[in-house]
Design a protein around this motif. Structure first.
Motif, short mmCIF file in Angstrom:
data_model
loop_
_atom_site.label_atom_id
_atom_site.label_comp_id
_atom_site.label_asym_id
_atom_site.label_seq_id
_atom_site.Cartn_x
_atom_site.Cartn_y
_atom_site.Cartn_z
N THR A 13 0.86 -1.18 0.00
CA THR A 13 0.00 0.00 0.00
C THR A 13 0.88 1.22 0.00
OG1 THR A 13 -1.71 -1.18 1.23
CG2 THR A 13 -1.79 1.23 1.29
N ILE A 14 0.55 2.18 -0.85
CA ILE A 14 1.26 3.45 -0.89
C ILE A 14 0.33 4.48 -0.24
CG2 ILE A 14 2.34 5.20 -2.33
CD1 ILE A 14 2.70 2.98 -4.47
N PRO A 15 0.68 4.98 0.94
CA PRO A 15 -0.20 5.94 1.62
C PRO A 15 -0.42 7.19 0.76
CG PRO A 15 1.50 5.14 3.11
CD PRO A 15 1.87 4.67 1.73
N LYS A 16 -1.60 7.80 0.91
CA LYS A 16 -1.90 9.00 0.14
C LYS A 16 -0.85 10.08 0.40
CE LYS A 16 -5.12 11.11 3.39
NZ LYS A 16 -6.47 11.64 3.56
N THR A 18 2.04 10.30 -0.80
CA THR A 18 3.40 9.78 -0.80
C THR A 18 3.65 9.11 -2.14
OG1 THR A 18 2.85 7.58 0.06
CG2 THR A 18 3.23 9.32 1.69
N GLY A 19 4.77 8.47 -2.28
CA GLY A 19 5.09 7.75 -3.50
C GLY A 19 6.01 6.58 -3.19
N ARG A 20 6.26 5.79 -4.20
CA ARG A 20 7.14 4.64 -4.02
C ARG A 20 7.65 4.21 -5.38
NH1 ARG A 20 6.14 -1.07 -0.90
NH2 ARG A 20 7.99 -2.06 -1.73
N ALA A 21 8.92 3.84 -5.42
CA ALA A 21 9.50 3.28 -6.64
C ALA A 21 9.56 1.76 -6.48
CB ALA A 21 10.91 3.84 -6.85
N PHE A 22 9.29 1.06 -7.59
CA PHE A 22 9.38 -0.40 -7.59
C PHE A 22 9.56 -0.85 -9.02
CE2 PHE A 22 5.04 1.04 -7.53
CZ PHE A 22 4.43 0.37 -8.58
N GLU A 23 10.05 -2.06 -9.18
CA GLU A 23 10.35 -2.59 -10.51
C GLU A 23 9.20 -3.45 -11.02
OE1 GLU A 23 13.73 -5.55 -12.24
OE2 GLU A 23 14.42 -3.91 -10.95
N VAL A 24 8.85 -3.24 -12.28
CA VAL A 24 7.86 -4.06 -12.97
C VAL A 24 8.56 -4.60 -14.21
CG1 VAL A 24 5.63 -4.12 -14.15
CG2 VAL A 24 5.96 -2.60 -12.18
N ASN A 28 4.97 -8.72 -16.60
CA ASN A 28 4.25 -8.60 -15.34
C ASN A 28 3.01 -7.73 -15.52
OD1 ASN A 28 7.18 -8.37 -13.17
ND2 ASN A 28 6.05 -10.17 -13.79
N VAL A 29 2.06 -7.90 -14.64
CA VAL A 29 0.86 -7.07 -14.61
C VAL A 29 0.97 -6.15 -13.41
CG1 VAL A 29 -1.65 -7.07 -14.31
CG2 VAL A 29 -0.56 -8.81 -15.75
N LEU A 30 0.81 -4.85 -13.63
CA LEU A 30 0.77 -3.88 -12.54
C LEU A 30 -0.69 -3.56 -12.29
CD1 LEU A 30 1.93 -1.70 -10.64
CD2 LEU A 30 2.03 -0.17 -12.63
N ARG A 31 -1.15 -3.84 -11.11
CA ARG A 31 -2.55 -3.58 -10.74
C ARG A 31 -2.56 -2.46 -9.71
NH1 ARG A 31 -6.02 -8.51 -8.90
NH2 ARG A 31 -5.81 -8.91 -11.13
N VAL A 32 -3.32 -1.41 -9.99
CA VAL A 32 -3.46 -0.29 -9.07
C VAL A 32 -4.89 -0.33 -8.55
CG1 VAL A 32 -3.38 2.22 -8.82
CG2 VAL A 32 -1.80 1.07 -10.39
N ILE A 33 -5.03 -0.39 -7.23
CA ILE A 33 -6.34 -0.48 -6.59
C ILE A 33 -6.52 0.71 -5.66
CG2 ILE A 33 -7.81 -1.84 -5.05
CD1 ILE A 33 -6.19 -4.31 -5.98
N THR A 40 -6.38 10.29 -6.47
CA THR A 40 -5.74 10.46 -7.77
C THR A 40 -4.43 9.72 -7.72
OG1 THR A 40 -6.72 12.63 -8.06
CG2 THR A 40 -4.78 12.14 -9.36
N CYS A 41 -4.17 8.92 -8.71
CA CYS A 41 -2.91 8.18 -8.79
C CYS A 41 -2.02 8.87 -9.81
CB CYS A 41 -3.17 6.74 -9.20
SG CYS A 41 -1.66 5.82 -9.52
#
Length: 100
Positions: A13-16, A18-24, A28-33, A40-41
């Motif tokens: 979970t990325i708190p509102k 804020t941000g986060r870097a990660f590798e895809v 791979n499938v990136l799912r944003v929920i 707003t993402c």
């Protein structure tokens, strides 16, 4: 591959506000929920290892319009100009690239 058929590589979970870097990785499938309330993402992507190729909202708008949806691609910046991600599902339906 259907997003429902993909196995989970990582989940977080990325708190509102804020941000986060990660590798895809390719394939791979990136799912944003959306976890809480209307959010707003802001999305950005860089191609490893050079980081010179990255997601371009401007090129994506050029190829797909301001409202990318299922079946559209998210494109990289010139001079590369190639699809980085394909949108395989969209349960929101009001995504936009108005203020990248």
């Amino acid at each position: 591959m259907s997003p429902n058929a993909a196995s989970t590589v990582d989940r977080f979970t990325i708190p509102k506000e804020t941000g986060r870097a990660f590798e895809v990785r390719a394939g791979n499938v990136l799912r944003v929920i959306e976890a809480e309330g209307p959010q707003t993402c802001d999305f950005n992507a860089f191609v490893l290892p050079s980081l010179g190729e990255r997601f371009s909202a401007g090129r994506t708008r050029f190829f797909t319009g301001i409202h990318p949806r299922k079946g559209d691609s998210l494109w990289s910046n010139p001079p590369h100009e190639r699809p980085l991600f394909d949108i395989v599902e969209d349960t929101v339906g009001e995504n936009d690239l108005l203020f990248p």
